[in-house]
Design a protein around this motif. Structure first.
Motif, short mmCIF file in Angstrom:
data_model
loop_
_atom_site.label_atom_id
_atom_site.label_comp_id
_atom_site.label_asym_id
_atom_site.label_seq_id
_atom_site.Cartn_x
_atom_site.Cartn_y
_atom_site.Cartn_z
N ALA A 185 -33.57 9.30 26.32
CA ALA A 185 -33.08 8.51 25.19
C ALA A 185 -31.80 7.78 25.57
O ALA A 185 -31.62 6.59 25.27
CB ALA A 185 -32.85 9.42 23.97
N THR A 186 -30.89 8.50 26.27
CA THR A 186 -29.66 7.87 26.73
C THR A 186 -29.96 6.82 27.79
O THR A 186 -29.33 5.75 27.83
CB THR A 186 -28.70 8.93 27.30
N LEU A 187 -30.93 7.12 28.65
CA LEU A 187 -31.32 6.15 29.67
C LEU A 187 -31.81 4.86 29.02
O LEU A 187 -31.41 3.76 29.43
CB LEU A 187 -32.42 6.74 30.56
N GLU A 188 -32.65 4.97 28.01
CA GLU A 188 -33.17 3.77 27.38
C GLU A 188 -32.06 2.98 26.70
O GLU A 188 -32.06 1.74 26.75
CB GLU A 188 -34.27 4.10 26.37
N ALA A 189 -31.14 3.68 26.07
CA ALA A 189 -30.02 2.98 25.43
C ALA A 189 -29.24 2.17 26.45
O ALA A 189 -28.79 1.05 26.18
CB ALA A 189 -29.12 3.98 24.73
N ARG A 190 -29.08 2.75 27.67
CA ARG A 190 -28.37 2.01 28.72
C ARG A 190 -29.21 0.85 29.24
O ARG A 190 -28.69 -0.26 29.52
CB ARG A 190 -28.02 2.95 29.88
N LEU A 191 -30.51 1.03 29.34
CA LEU A 191 -31.39 -0.04 29.82
C LEU A 191 -31.41 -1.22 28.86
O LEU A 191 -31.52 -2.38 29.28
CB LEU A 191 -32.81 0.50 30.02
N GLU A 192 -31.28 -0.94 27.58
CA GLU A 192 -31.28 -2.00 26.57
C GLU A 192 -30.11 -2.96 26.76
O GLU A 192 -30.20 -4.13 26.39
CB GLU A 192 -31.24 -1.39 25.17
N ARG A 193 -29.04 -2.48 27.36
CA ARG A 193 -27.86 -3.33 27.59
C ARG A 193 -28.07 -4.25 28.79
O ARG A 193 -27.31 -5.20 28.98
CB ARG A 193 -26.63 -2.45 27.82
N GLY A 194 -29.09 -3.98 29.60
CA GLY A 194 -29.41 -4.85 30.72
C GLY A 194 -28.58 -4.61 31.96
O GLY A 194 -27.77 -3.68 32.04
N ASP A 195 -28.83 -5.43 33.00
CA ASP A 195 -28.10 -5.43 34.26
C ASP A 195 -28.36 -4.18 35.10
O ASP A 195 -27.54 -3.83 35.94
CB ASP A 195 -26.60 -5.59 34.02
N VAL A 196 -29.49 -3.51 34.92
CA VAL A 196 -29.84 -2.35 35.74
C VAL A 196 -30.85 -2.77 36.79
O VAL A 196 -31.91 -3.32 36.47
CB VAL A 196 -30.41 -1.20 34.88
N GLY A 197 -30.52 -2.54 38.04
CA GLY A 197 -31.42 -2.91 39.12
C GLY A 197 -32.30 -1.78 39.60
O GLY A 197 -33.44 -1.99 40.02
N CYS A 198 -31.77 -0.56 39.54
CA CYS A 198 -32.51 0.58 40.09
C CYS A 198 -32.17 1.85 39.31
O CYS A 198 -31.01 2.09 38.97
CB CYS A 198 -32.17 0.77 41.57
N VAL A 199 -33.19 2.65 39.05
CA VAL A 199 -33.01 3.98 38.46
C VAL A 199 -33.49 5.00 39.49
O VAL A 199 -34.58 4.86 40.05
CB VAL A 199 -33.79 4.14 37.15
N VAL A 200 -32.66 6.01 39.73
CA VAL A 200 -33.01 7.09 40.65
C VAL A 200 -33.48 8.28 39.83
O VAL A 200 -32.71 8.82 39.02
CB VAL A 200 -31.82 7.49 41.53
N ALA A 201 -34.71 8.70 40.01
CA ALA A 201 -35.23 9.92 39.40
C ALA A 201 -35.18 11.03 40.44
O ALA A 201 -35.66 10.86 41.55
CB ALA A 201 -36.66 9.71 38.92
N THR A 202 -34.56 12.14 40.08
CA THR A 202 -34.44 13.25 41.02
C THR A 202 -35.54 14.27 40.75
O THR A 202 -35.60 14.85 39.67
CB THR A 202 -33.06 13.92 40.90
N LEU A 203 -36.38 14.49 41.74
CA LEU A 203 -37.43 15.50 41.62
C LEU A 203 -37.00 16.74 42.39
O LEU A 203 -37.41 16.98 43.53
CB LEU A 203 -38.77 14.95 42.13
N GLY A 204 -36.12 17.48 41.72
CA GLY A 204 -35.55 18.67 42.31
C GLY A 204 -34.08 18.48 42.60
O GLY A 204 -33.68 18.13 43.71
N THR A 205 -33.22 18.67 41.57
CA THR A 205 -31.78 18.55 41.80
C THR A 205 -31.32 19.70 42.69
O THR A 205 -31.85 20.80 42.65
CB THR A 205 -30.99 18.59 40.49
N THR A 206 -30.31 19.43 43.50
CA THR A 206 -29.89 20.44 44.47
C THR A 206 -29.05 21.55 43.84
O THR A 206 -28.83 22.57 44.47
CB THR A 206 -29.11 19.80 45.62
N ALA A 207 -28.58 21.36 42.63
CA ALA A 207 -27.82 22.42 41.96
C ALA A 207 -28.74 23.41 41.27
O ALA A 207 -28.56 24.63 41.40
CB ALA A 207 -26.84 21.83 40.95
#
Length: 440
Positions: free
Chosen positions: A176-198
């Motif tokens: 939901a927060t990601l989409e709110a940021r995408l709505e503002r524009g100017d995003v070139g790349c989103v990194v999805a982490t499949l297995g965070t190291t923490a």
């Protein structure tokens, strides 16, 4: 440490290797065996000043011993010391790299792709973000607040703006927060982490893919640690859904030197669209004239790279194919089973507080009395090596901003064995009791 019983195998393989060069004039190495022996004994003593990374009682960081076939193949290749930048320096090992990388790509559902090995996950992620930046100059890179810190650092090196997206209570990117940021524009790349190291959390890739369809950004999957778990048969519903759709990303990285049983350093970057190779175009005055075939240096930001790493990976995948029902996949399932077993014991014990259940093979918890650091140090004195982490209190249902935690990566297949589980638990339990009694 087990006595190495594989040296005779290496000796036999060296004889086979040498048989391919009998037409060359003989030459003799000038090194003094006695001097070498003395130095190696000194090295062996120095290396004793390490944690026992190879042993099941080392359960802290992501340190997994290479498979014997990987060690032997790497050592064998070192007698040639191939360089996989150009075919001039690594003809056979370059072909082995292409074959091994194709097997990794097939594991993710790609038969058409561009990719190569790197010196590790950081370099692999740098190449992926470099391509993203070339395709969308100056636009923002987004990754979760639990993504590896390297993404912020790499973005700075590349001159790309970087922003962190908050996570939910399970450590996954909040869509939901990601989409709110995408709505503002100017995003070139989103990194999805499949297995965070923490914590081993897996970002909700299906939802992120749906957002890409709507907002049109480039999607990169950082699967450096978790990528192989797509082969495991015992993933939870959310993680399974993510791995089942990983073929839809634009690029991804995986580290064979984590769960792939390889020596350091061996990472891999893959691109779904081979046409991004034109971004690497460069001129070289001397390295690419021996063959019209593709030189790996033509699709890589790194120049000289260890051909031995490719040989070791090829040999390992030859012995342990990347199939969902094979021995290698079974090892991954064992690691997850071990993590689930440890989590259940911790959850049932009133001395401990657990939060998010493990999605892969990382378990995090804290102690209700005393300090996590004190337990960490006491456990190490007793021979059990864990790790420390500072995580959001929300992961544990707490209002505090941060919580000091203990962390264990159950990445050795032995961790699924009941005898080793009991040994680890006994050491942890006794260390916890010792700290509790000392501080009350």
């Amino acid at each position: 440490m087990h006595q190495d019983s594989t040296l005779d195998i290496l000796k036999d393989a060296l004889a086979t290797l040498g048989a391919g060069f009998t037409d060359l004039p003989p030459h003799t190495e000038t090194a003094d065996p006695a001097a070498i022996s003395a130095v190696l004994r000194e090295v062996a003593v120095r290396l004793q000043d390490n944690y026992p990374y190879f042993h099941p009682l080392y359960a802290g960081q992501m340190l997994k011993p290479p498979h014997p076939v990987a060690r032997l193949a790497y050592q064998l290749a070192l007698y040639m010391n191939p360089n996989n930048h150009a075919l001039d320096g690594g003809r056979a090992s370059s072909q082995m790299e292409k074959e091994a990388v194709a097997q990794l790509a097939a594991m993710f559902g790609w038969t058409t792709f561009l990719g190569h090995l790197t010196s590790g996950g950081t370099m692999a992620n740098l190449e992926a973000l470099w391509v993203a930046g070339r395709l969308a100059p100056g636009k923002v890179v987004l990754a979760s607040s639990q993504a590896h810190y390297t993404h912020g650092r790499i973005s700075a090196v590349l001159g790309l703006p970087f922003e962190a997206v908050p996570v939910d209570r399970f450590g996954r990117m909040d869509t939901a927060t990601l989409e709110a940021r995408l709505e503002r524009g100017d995003v070139g790349c989103v990194v999805a982490t499949l297995g965070t190291t923490a914590t081993g959390s897996v970002d909700p890739l299906p939802e992120i893919l749906a957002l890409r369809q709507k907002y049109g950004f480039r999607l990169h999957a950082d699967a450096a640690y978790g990528g192989y778990f797509g082969l495991a048969e015992n993933l939870g519903e959310s993680a399974r859904a993510a791995f089942d759709q990983i073929s839809g990303v634009d690029s991804l990285v995986i580290d064979p030197h984590k769960h792939g049983l390889q020596p350091y350093g061996c990472g891999c970057v893959l691109f779904r669209d081979p046409s991004v190779g034109h971004l690497y175009k460069h001129d070289s005055p001397y390295t690419y004239f021996s063959s019209t075939e593709l030189h790996l240096g033509e699709i890589s930001l790194e120049c000289s790279r260890a051909g031995a790493a490719a040989v070791a990976l090829w040999a390992t995948q030859r012995l342990l194919p990347l199939t969902p029902t094979g021995e290698f996949a079974g090892m991954l399932a064992q690691c997850r089973s071990a993590a689930l077993a440890l989590y259940e014991k911790l959850a049932a014990d009133p001395r401990f507080m657990v939060g998010l259940p493990p999605e892969l093979d990382i378990v995090v918890w804290t102690v209700r009395e005393g300090s996590a650091r004190a337990v960490f140090e006491e456990a190490a004195r007793r021979g059990l090596h864990l790790a420390l982490a500072e995580l959001p209190g929300a992961f544990f249902g707490l209002d505090t901003e941060r919580v000091s935690c203990l962390r264990s990566v159950q990445m050795k297949p032995e961790h699924a064995d009941s005898a080793w589980q009991e040994a680890l638990w006994s050491l942890l339990s006794n260390a916890t009791d010792a700290i509790t009694s000392r501080e009350t």
